[in-house]
Design a protein around this motif. Structure first.
Motif, short mmCIF file in Angstrom:
data_model
loop_
_atom_site.label_atom_id
_atom_site.label_comp_id
_atom_site.label_asym_id
_atom_site.label_seq_id
_atom_site.Cartn_x
_atom_site.Cartn_y
_atom_site.Cartn_z
N ARG A 117 27.53 45.92 28.02
CA ARG A 117 27.22 46.61 29.25
C ARG A 117 26.03 47.55 29.09
NH1 ARG A 117 32.23 47.72 32.92
NH2 ARG A 117 33.49 45.88 32.52
N CYS A 118 25.30 47.71 30.17
CA CYS A 118 24.19 48.66 30.23
C CYS A 118 24.43 49.57 31.43
CB CYS A 118 22.86 47.93 30.38
SG CYS A 118 21.43 49.03 30.50
N LEU A 119 24.37 50.86 31.22
CA LEU A 119 24.66 51.82 32.28
C LEU A 119 23.38 52.19 33.02
CD1 LEU A 119 26.93 53.50 33.59
CD2 LEU A 119 26.32 55.35 32.01
N LEU A 120 23.40 52.00 34.35
CA LEU A 120 22.31 52.42 35.22
C LEU A 120 22.79 53.60 36.07
CD1 LEU A 120 21.00 48.94 36.47
CD2 LEU A 120 20.36 50.21 34.41
N LYS A 121 21.96 54.63 36.17
CA LYS A 121 22.35 55.87 36.85
C LYS A 121 21.35 56.15 37.98
CE LYS A 121 23.57 59.17 33.97
NZ LYS A 121 23.49 60.09 32.79
N VAL A 122 21.84 56.01 39.22
CA VAL A 122 20.98 56.21 40.40
C VAL A 122 21.11 57.65 40.88
CG1 VAL A 122 20.49 55.48 42.75
CG2 VAL A 122 21.24 53.79 41.06
N HIS A 123 19.99 58.34 40.93
CA HIS A 123 19.96 59.73 41.40
C HIS A 123 19.56 59.76 42.87
CE1 HIS A 123 20.22 61.71 37.35
NE2 HIS A 123 19.86 60.48 36.99
N HIS A 124 20.17 60.66 43.62
CA HIS A 124 19.89 60.78 45.05
C HIS A 124 20.05 62.23 45.48
CE1 HIS A 124 24.15 61.26 46.18
NE2 HIS A 124 24.39 60.42 45.17
N ASP A 125 19.85 62.48 46.76
CA ASP A 125 19.92 63.85 47.27
C ASP A 125 20.94 64.02 48.39
OD1 ASP A 125 18.56 62.35 49.15
OD2 ASP A 125 17.05 63.87 49.59
N LYS A 126 21.91 63.09 48.48
CA LYS A 126 22.93 63.17 49.53
C LYS A 126 23.98 64.22 49.15
CE LYS A 126 21.26 59.64 51.90
NZ LYS A 126 20.12 59.31 51.04
N GLY A 127 24.25 65.12 50.07
CA GLY A 127 25.20 66.18 49.78
C GLY A 127 26.65 65.75 49.83
N ASP A 128 26.94 64.56 50.39
CA ASP A 128 28.33 64.14 50.53
C ASP A 128 28.76 63.16 49.44
OD1 ASP A 128 26.74 62.04 51.38
OD2 ASP A 128 28.11 61.43 52.98
N ALA A 129 27.95 62.98 48.40
CA ALA A 129 28.29 62.04 47.34
C ALA A 129 27.79 62.58 46.00
CB ALA A 129 27.68 60.67 47.61
N VAL A 130 28.50 62.22 44.94
CA VAL A 130 28.13 62.66 43.61
C VAL A 130 26.84 61.97 43.18
CG1 VAL A 130 28.83 62.65 41.19
CG2 VAL A 130 30.53 63.09 42.96
N SER A 131 25.97 62.71 42.50
CA SER A 131 24.74 62.15 41.94
C SER A 131 24.69 62.51 40.45
CB SER A 131 23.52 62.72 42.65
OG SER A 131 22.33 62.19 42.12
N PRO A 132 24.37 61.55 39.58
CA PRO A 132 24.01 60.17 39.88
C PRO A 132 25.22 59.28 40.11
CG PRO A 132 23.92 60.53 37.52
CD PRO A 132 24.23 61.86 38.13
N VAL A 133 24.98 58.14 40.77
CA VAL A 133 25.99 57.11 40.94
C VAL A 133 25.79 56.10 39.80
CG1 VAL A 133 26.85 55.26 42.41
CG2 VAL A 133 26.12 57.42 43.42
N GLU A 134 26.83 55.90 39.00
CA GLU A 134 26.71 55.06 37.81
C GLU A 134 27.22 53.64 38.07
OE1 GLU A 134 28.67 57.02 34.60
OE2 GLU A 134 27.23 58.67 34.52
#
Length: 330
Positions: A117-134
């Protein structure tokens, strides 16, 4: 030169952070900071890398030549940080096709592990969700086709999962769903919807008749496009109703056993040929009303068919995985 990839008709440009800086776009060194400061650079990046060169836009083509921009990786070894930029400059929490494309780009750059497995971590600026989304990505073959399984984790259902307001409860197949008045006013057949969060928020409207599925051409017509934008997009582009941060819209119909036909109107993009997370949300919504059981489900969209694996434990969906492939465009 910008590199474009196609995954089931979903097209993204893939650009390294240093390439943006070479074009005079100031991008922080850390993906988390880049997400926090996205208002300072994303529109310029979309203009630089996703716009049609002068005189090359085909008649009837979309305003941009891709569905968005993938910025990354920010590291030389996994886990890899990235940002998914919609063409309106907003950031997405997750994109199944986008992550498939990013995994393919990493493979061609010699950065993707050949096994495991390879982990990809998406960063965002939405206040209603955890960042990053893995998201864990694993190279695999399905029916002789080389691609990747994306582990999207456990879905959450209902209005609270996506922060939906001003919706009503309805039942379908003796299961509780939601009634979104703004959708039902557009078409009375759009009366039953299931909200699903699978990294990002989705509103899947379940229909019985093929005629109730809107075509992408219909969704691009000025009247319907404006109405759906008000629902799907967050302010200032939309109304943020019923979800203040916006919501991806899907329509789904059970075509045959374990096969669902779907249409997609993405938050920040509009009608799209396909969407991996949308396909996964559709499969989850179909499971929630008893259309399908756990196992592999085929979700058919205009751009292609997405295999989605649903895993169940103690009467709940415990994991959702999406298989995807991507190709470098010439």
């Amino acid at each position: 030169m910008t590199t474009f990839y196609d995954a089931r008709g979903n097209i993204y440009a893939v650009v390294a952070p240093e390439t943006l800086r070479q074009r005079g776009i100031e991008l922080p060194d850390q993906a988390s900071s880049a997400a926090e400061q996205r208002a300072d650079w994303t529109l310029a990046a979309i203009q630089a890398f996703c716009s049609w060169p002068p005189g090359t836009q085909p008649a009837g083509a979309k305003e941009h030549r891709s569905d968005g921009l993938l910025v990354g990786p920010f590291q030389a070894a996994p886990p890899f940080d990235l940002l998914i930029v919609n063409t309106d400059g907003t950031l997405a929490e997750r994109s199944g096709n986008g992550l498939t494309i990013f995994a393919q780009a990493l493979t061609e750059q010699g950065l993707m592990p050949a096994q495991g497995r390879c982990l990809l971590k998406v960063h965002h600026d939405k206040g209603d969700a955890v960042s990053p989304v893995e998201t864990s990505v694993t190279p695999a073959q399905v029916d002789g086709v080389q691609g990747f399984w994306l582990d999207l984790g456990k879905p959450a259902f209902g209005p609270n999962a996506v922060g939906a307001q001003a919706v009503e409860a309805r039942t379908l197949n003796q299961r509780e769903l939601s009634h979104v008045p703004m959708l039902a006013r557009l078409n009375p057949l759009w009366a039953h919807s299931q909200f699903v969060r699978i990294g990002n928020p989705h509103c899947v409207t379940l229909v019985a008749d093929a005629e109730a599925l809107p075509s992408n051409q219909q969704m691009r017509e000025p009247g319907l496009s404006a109405d759906l934008t008000r629902i799907a997009f967050a302010p200032p582009s939309g109304a943020g109703e019923p979800c203040a941060a916006g919501v991806n819209l899907q329509w789904a119909r059970l075509e045959s056993e374990r096969r669902i036909v779907a249409r997609v109107f993405e938050r920040g993009e509009g009608p799209t040929a396909s969407s991996g997370t949308s396909a996964s949300a559709v499969a989850c919504a179909a499971w929630s009303v008893g259309w399908v059981t756990a196992g592999t489900v085929a979700v058919v969209m205009p751009g292609g068919t997405a295999p989605v694996l649903l895993e169940e434990q103690d009467g709940e969906l415990s994991r959702v995985s999406l298989f995807g492939t991507a190709r470098l465009m010439s």
